[in-house]
Design a protein around this motif. Structure first.
Motif, PDB file in Angstrom:
ATOM      1  N   LEU A  96       0.861  -1.183   0.000  1.00 30.25           N
ATOM      2  CA  LEU A  96       0.000   0.000   0.000  1.00 30.25           C
ATOM      3  C   LEU A  96       0.894   1.229   0.000  1.00 30.25           C
ATOM      4  O   LEU A  96       1.989   1.202   0.564  1.00 30.25           O
ATOM      5  CB  LEU A  96      -0.897   0.009   1.251  1.00 30.25           C
ATOM      6  N   CYS A  97       0.430   2.285  -0.645  1.00 26.11           N
ATOM      7  CA  CYS A  97       1.160   3.554  -0.583  1.00 26.11           C
ATOM      8  C   CYS A  97       0.151   4.672  -0.333  1.00 26.11           C
ATOM      9  O   CYS A  97      -0.703   4.957  -1.182  1.00 26.11           O
ATOM     10  CB  CYS A  97       1.940   3.805  -1.872  1.00 26.11           C
ATOM     11  N   GLN A  98       0.226   5.266   0.846  1.00 24.77           N
ATOM     12  CA  GLN A  98      -0.678   6.349   1.220  1.00 24.77           C
ATOM     13  C   GLN A  98      -0.054   7.696   0.874  1.00 24.77           C
ATOM     14  O   GLN A  98       1.155   7.891   1.045  1.00 24.77           O
ATOM     15  CB  GLN A  98      -0.973   6.305   2.720  1.00 24.77           C
ATOM     16  N   ILE A  99      -0.888   8.615   0.421  1.00 22.01           N
ATOM     17  CA  ILE A  99      -0.437   9.984   0.163  1.00 22.01           C
ATOM     18  C   ILE A  99      -0.991  10.868   1.275  1.00 22.01           C
ATOM     19  O   ILE A  99      -2.203  10.982   1.452  1.00 22.01           O
ATOM     20  CB  ILE A  99      -0.919  10.488  -1.208  1.00 22.01           C
ATOM     21  N   ILE A 100      -0.098  11.475   2.039  1.00 26.41           N
ATOM     22  CA  ILE A 100      -0.497  12.324   3.168  1.00 26.41           C
ATOM     23  C   ILE A 100      -0.134  13.760   2.822  1.00 26.41           C
ATOM     24  O   ILE A 100       1.032  14.073   2.565  1.00 26.41           O
ATOM     25  CB  ILE A 100       0.215  11.887   4.459  1.00 26.41           C
ATOM     26  N   ASN A 101      -1.130  14.636   2.780  1.00 24.82           N
ATOM     27  CA  ASN A 101      -0.869  16.037   2.429  1.00 24.82           C
ATOM     28  C   ASN A 101      -1.405  17.010   3.474  1.00 24.82           C
ATOM     29  O   ASN A 101      -1.586  18.190   3.212  1.00 24.82           O
ATOM     30  CB  ASN A 101      -1.460  16.373   1.052  1.00 24.82           C
ATOM     31  N   SER A 102      -1.677  16.479   4.674  1.00 24.97           N
ATOM     32  CA  SER A 102      -2.165  17.312   5.765  1.00 24.97           C
ATOM     33  C   SER A 102      -1.358  17.009   7.020  1.00 24.97           C
ATOM     34  O   SER A 102      -0.963  15.862   7.256  1.00 24.97           O
ATOM     35  CB  SER A 102      -3.650  17.046   6.020  1.00 24.97           C
ATOM     36  N   ALA A 103      -1.139  18.045   7.825  1.00 28.90           N
ATOM     37  CA  ALA A 103      -0.346  17.878   9.046  1.00 28.90           C
ATOM     38  C   ALA A 103      -1.172  17.344  10.217  1.00 28.90           C
ATOM     39  O   ALA A 103      -0.621  17.066  11.286  1.00 28.90           O
ATOM     40  CB  ALA A 103       0.288  19.214   9.442  1.00 28.90           C
ATOM     41  N   GLU A 104      -2.474  17.174  10.019  1.00 24.77           N
ATOM     42  CA  GLU A 104      -3.351  16.799  11.128  1.00 24.77           C
ATOM     43  C   GLU A 104      -2.989  15.450  11.743  1.00 24.77           C
ATOM     44  O   GLU A 104      -3.093  15.265  12.956  1.00 24.77           O
ATOM     45  CB  GLU A 104      -4.807  16.767  10.644  1.00 24.77           C
ATOM     46  N   SER A 105      -2.582  14.508  10.915  1.00 24.72           N
ATOM     47  CA  SER A 105      -2.350  13.143  11.408  1.00 24.72           C
ATOM     48  C   SER A 105      -0.891  12.858  11.734  1.00 24.72           C
ATOM     49  O   SER A 105      -0.549  11.732  12.096  1.00 24.72           O
ATOM     50  CB  SER A 105      -2.835  12.129  10.367  1.00 24.72           C
ATOM     51  N   LEU A 106      -0.020  13.855  11.632  1.00 26.18           N
ATOM     52  CA  LEU A 106       1.410  13.584  11.765  1.00 26.18           C
ATOM     53  C   LEU A 106       1.804  13.162  13.181  1.00 26.18           C
ATOM     54  O   LEU A 106       2.707  12.342  13.357  1.00 26.18           O
ATOM     55  CB  LEU A 106       2.223  14.802  11.331  1.00 26.18           C
ATOM     56  N   ALA A 107       1.152  13.720  14.186  1.00 24.31           N
ATOM     57  CA  ALA A 107       1.487  13.331  15.563  1.00 24.31           C
ATOM     58  C   ALA A 107       1.166  11.858  15.793  1.00 24.31           C
ATOM     59  O   ALA A 107       1.970  11.109  16.370  1.00 24.31           O
ATOM     60  CB  ALA A 107       0.727  14.207  16.555  1.00 24.31           C
ATOM     61  N   ALA A 108      -0.007  11.430  15.335  1.00 24.89           N
ATOM     62  CA  ALA A 108      -0.395  10.026  15.495  1.00 24.89           C
ATOM     63  C   ALA A 108       0.512   9.119  14.674  1.00 24.89           C
ATOM     64  O   ALA A 108       0.920   8.042  15.131  1.00 24.89           O
ATOM     65  CB  ALA A 108      -1.851   9.831  15.079  1.00 24.89           C
ATOM     66  N   LEU A 109       0.844   9.556  13.451  1.00 26.14           N
ATOM     67  CA  LEU A 109       1.727   8.759  12.603  1.00 26.14           C
ATOM     68  C   LEU A 109       3.109   8.626  13.236  1.00 26.14           C
ATOM     69  O   LEU A 109       3.710   7.545  13.228  1.00 26.14           O
ATOM     70  CB  LEU A 109       1.836   9.403  11.220  1.00 26.14           C
ATOM     71  N   SER A 110       3.607   9.696  13.808  1.00 23.35           N
ATOM     72  CA  SER A 110       4.921   9.665  14.451  1.00 23.35           C
ATOM     73  C   SER A 110       4.948   8.667  15.604  1.00 23.35           C
ATOM     74  O   SER A 110       5.936   7.949  15.798  1.00 23.35           O
ATOM     75  CB  SER A 110       5.293  11.060  14.953  1.00 23.35           C
ATOM     76  N   SER A 111       3.861   8.600  16.368  1.00 19.52           N
ATOM     77  CA  SER A 111       3.827   7.703  17.529  1.00 19.52           C
ATOM     78  C   SER A 111       3.868   6.233  17.131  1.00 19.52           C
ATOM     79  O   SER A 111       4.201   5.374  17.947  1.00 19.52           O
ATOM     80  CB  SER A 111       2.573   7.972  18.366  1.00 19.52           C
ATOM     81  N   LEU A 112       3.536   5.948  15.865  1.00 19.07           N
ATOM     82  CA  LEU A 112       3.501   4.565  15.390  1.00 19.07           C
ATOM     83  C   LEU A 112       4.713   4.196  14.544  1.00 19.07           C
ATOM     84  O   LEU A 112       4.805   3.065  14.060  1.00 19.07           O
ATOM     85  CB  LEU A 112       2.228   4.337  14.562  1.00 19.07           C
ATOM     86  N   THR A 113       5.625   5.144  14.352  1.00 19.18           N
ATOM     87  CA  THR A 113       6.768   4.912  13.477  1.00 19.18           C
ATOM     88  C   THR A 113       8.057   5.329  14.170  1.00 19.18           C
ATOM     89  O   THR A 113       8.056   5.707  15.345  1.00 19.18           O
ATOM     90  CB  THR A 113       6.608   5.701  12.159  1.00 19.18           C
ATOM     91  N   ILE A 114       9.150   5.286  13.432  1.00 17.37           N
ATOM     92  CA  ILE A 114      10.461   5.603  14.002  1.00 17.37           C
ATOM     93  C   ILE A 114      10.832   7.071  13.828  1.00 17.37           C
ATOM     94  O   ILE A 114      11.859   7.514  14.339  1.00 17.37           O
ATOM     95  CB  ILE A 114      11.554   4.724  13.356  1.00 17.37           C
ATOM     96  N   TRP A 115       9.982   7.865  13.117  1.00 11.68           N
ATOM     97  CA  TRP A 115      10.335   9.247  12.801  1.00 11.68           C
ATOM     98  C   TRP A 115       9.663  10.225  13.760  1.00 11.68           C
ATOM     99  O   TRP A 115       8.539  10.004  14.223  1.00 11.68           O
ATOM    100  CB  TRP A 115       9.917   9.588  11.362  1.00 11.68           C
ATOM    101  N   THR A 116      10.338  11.316  14.023  1.00 10.17           N
ATOM    102  CA  THR A 116       9.765  12.350  14.882  1.00 10.17           C
ATOM    103  C   THR A 116       8.689  13.120  14.120  1.00 10.17           C
ATOM    104  O   THR A 116       8.655  13.129  12.877  1.00 10.17           O
ATOM    105  CB  THR A 116      10.847  13.336  15.343  1.00 10.17           C
ATOM    106  N   GLN A 117       7.846  13.788  14.860  1.00  7.42           N
ATOM    107  CA  GLN A 117       6.836  14.633  14.222  1.00  7.42           C
ATOM    108  C   GLN A 117       7.511  15.762  13.451  1.00  7.42           C
ATOM    109  O   GLN A 117       7.053  16.153  12.370  1.00  7.42           O
ATOM    110  CB  GLN A 117       5.886  15.192  15.280  1.00  7.42           C
TER     111      GLN A 117
END
Length: 500
Positions: free
Chosen positions: A96-117
């Motif tokens: 799957l390849c998601q396209i993210i173009n909004s900052a709204e979900s970045l905090a949640a995405l960061s908590s589930l991955t290895i990258w900082t917000q």
């Protein structure tokens, strides 16, 4: 099905991201462009020049030990290899390849991955889009070595078409489906503290076997590795196989070894065995001329006499009585202590009678070895207070064998209940809903009773499920209800089954 796949291209990713993929710590990467689902690539490591921020700002602090190590290894590899060869260890398929173009979900995405917000925000700022590629990763059966490639590319060609196998997936189908669903729906991580602990242990695990085992257990609990845990033989425990042989010198005569030395060797391994079982061996009362061979002070007093040879001398019970009372300097303490004679062969009638009169238990070295092997196979499975109840006066080998069999049956029951929870959650493995279901005590009990005897009650199964879902075990998860009948349980990981 182990399908063979031909690939000609490598996807370039920062070395730490590849390490996280191979460890099962992440299933997603940040791509510079959209990757079509179904595409397959080898994964090529790049250095820190390919990330938009410093390493410390780009990755979570808990991941930094792994990140620094991965970049350092890559730099050393490039520096020391005169031919400038890079080793590729895995290949991947985009799911799957998601396209993210909004900052709204970045905090949640960061908590589930290895990258900082901050890193995600910087990428979004620079590129206007974040391409989050979900990758199913497979380890190569043999590493592929290719020439060092320019660092600013998204893809690099392989020197030749590579035929790869799906034989070594990092995650099972079920585990990947659960992780993918969690990331797609941005469900918060269940155990962030354990993830931090695993990262902290990662660098220690390179040289510390205890840290490595704990790290592997945590990764299994978190779902980062999904293979059934198989306990590998520990070379540091090879001595366990020598207990019986050192006790019964008739098995193999000790050439050039005196009776005193043979006795000392057996005494030492008995002391080591009792410590391994959980006793505290008191060095003050150590054997030798005029001393008892073994005295354990905790969890309860135990005094022992060790006899290596072809059989136990008739005078052993008298020696234990006299020397034990003398060395402990307390008849009351000696009376309260468990009294154990360990030696080979069938005790004579005279020795049995003396042991019964003085409240002493007799076991063979083979029985002690079986106990220690049980403790090695299933750590902390030997309950010393329960064991004490089976140390009957006189010859106790059969009674201790009963205890060993009882422990094995108890463990087998727990294995079967964990398996029942796993099976019921995989009844429709193609359905993501089925893989993430939780079940009541009654549902798991019914599934277990359908294939096992004796049949269990809800109350019995409840007690076992609560134990197996404890944070100290973590084989099942538990969702508490208003009462135990509404509690729900779900499979987390297999109960380790060590090799015999």
């Amino acid at each position: 099905m182990n399908q063979l796949v031909s690939i000609t291209t490598a996807l370039c990713l920062p070395a730490p991201d590849i390490e996280a993929l191979i460890q099962g710590q992440t299933i997603a990467v940040l791509s510079r462009m959209f990757i079509r689902p179904g595409q397959k690539f080898a994964i090529y490591p790049t250095d820190s020049s390919t990330i938009p921020l410093s390493v410390e700002r780009y990755y979570h602090s808990s991941f930094l030990p792994i990140a620094h190590t991965a970049f350092a290894k890559l730099n050393c590899q490039e520096f020391f290899l005169a031919s400038e060869i890079i080793s590729i260890k895995a290949w991947t398929k985009c799911e799957l390849c998601q396209i993210i173009n909004s900052a709204e979900s970045l905090a949640a995405l960061s908590s589930l991955t290895i990258w900082t917000q901050e890193a995600l925000q910087e990428i979004l700022k620079q590129r206007q889009n974040i391409f989050l590629a979900y990758l199913r990763v497979y380890q190569l059966l043999e590493p592929l070595e290719i020439a060092v490639q320019p660092q600013n590319r998204q893809f690099v060609p392989l020197p030749y078409s590579l035929t790869v196998s799906q034989a070594k997936p990092v995650l099972s189908d079920r585990t990947f489906a659960i992780r993918k669903h969690q990331l797609e729906t941005l469900q918060p991580p269940l155990h962030p503290e354990l993830e931090d602990l695993q990262s902290a242990l990662a660098s220690l695990a390179i040289t510390n076997t205890a840290a490595k085992k704990l790290e592997q257990d945590i990764k299994a609990f978190l779902g980062w590795i999904s293979e059934e845990l198989i306990e590998q033989p520990n070379p540091n425990l090879a001595w366990i196989n020598d207990i019986a042989a050192l006790g019964d010198r008739s098995i193999k005569q000790d050439e050039g070894k005196s009776n005193y030395q043979a006795g000392t060797d057996f005494e030492n391994i008995v002391r080591k065995s009792l410590e391994f079982l959980g006793f505290t061996v008191d060095d003050f009362h150590r054997g030798g001329a005029g001393g008892v061979d073994v005295f354990c002070s905790k969890p309860y007093p135990l005094v022992g006499e060790c006899k290596a040879g072809k059989k136990i001398p008739n005078t052993t019970a008298v020696q234990l009585l006299n020397l034990g009372t003398l060395r402990l300097k307390s008849q009351e303490l000696f009376k309260q202590a468990a009294k154990l004679i360990i030696g080979p062969g069938e005790p004579t009638t005279q020795l049995k009678d003396a042991a019964i009169i003085q409240g002493m238990s007799i076991i063979n070295p083979e029985t002690l070895e079986k106990l220690v092997k049980l403790q090695s196979k299933y750590p902390n499975s030997v309950d010393l207070f329960q064991l004490k109840e089976y140390l009957k006066v006189g010859q106790s080998d059969q009674e201790v064998e009963k205890y060993i069999n009882k422990v094995n049956e108890d463990i087998k029951l727990r294995l079967q209940l964990v398996q029942a929870a796993k099976e019921i959650s995989e009844q429709d493995n193609k359905s993501l809903k089925a893989t993430s279901q939780s079940f009541t005590v009654t549902e798991i009990r019914a599934h277990y009773n359908a294939t096992h005897n004796p049949k269990l009650t809800d109350e019995t199964v409840r007690d076992f499920l609560i134990e197996l879902s404890s944070p100290l075990t973590g084989y099942l998860g538990r969702i508490k209800g208003e009462d135990w009948k509404s509690d729900r349980f779900y499979f987390l990981r297999d109960l380790p089954t060590p090799k015999n």
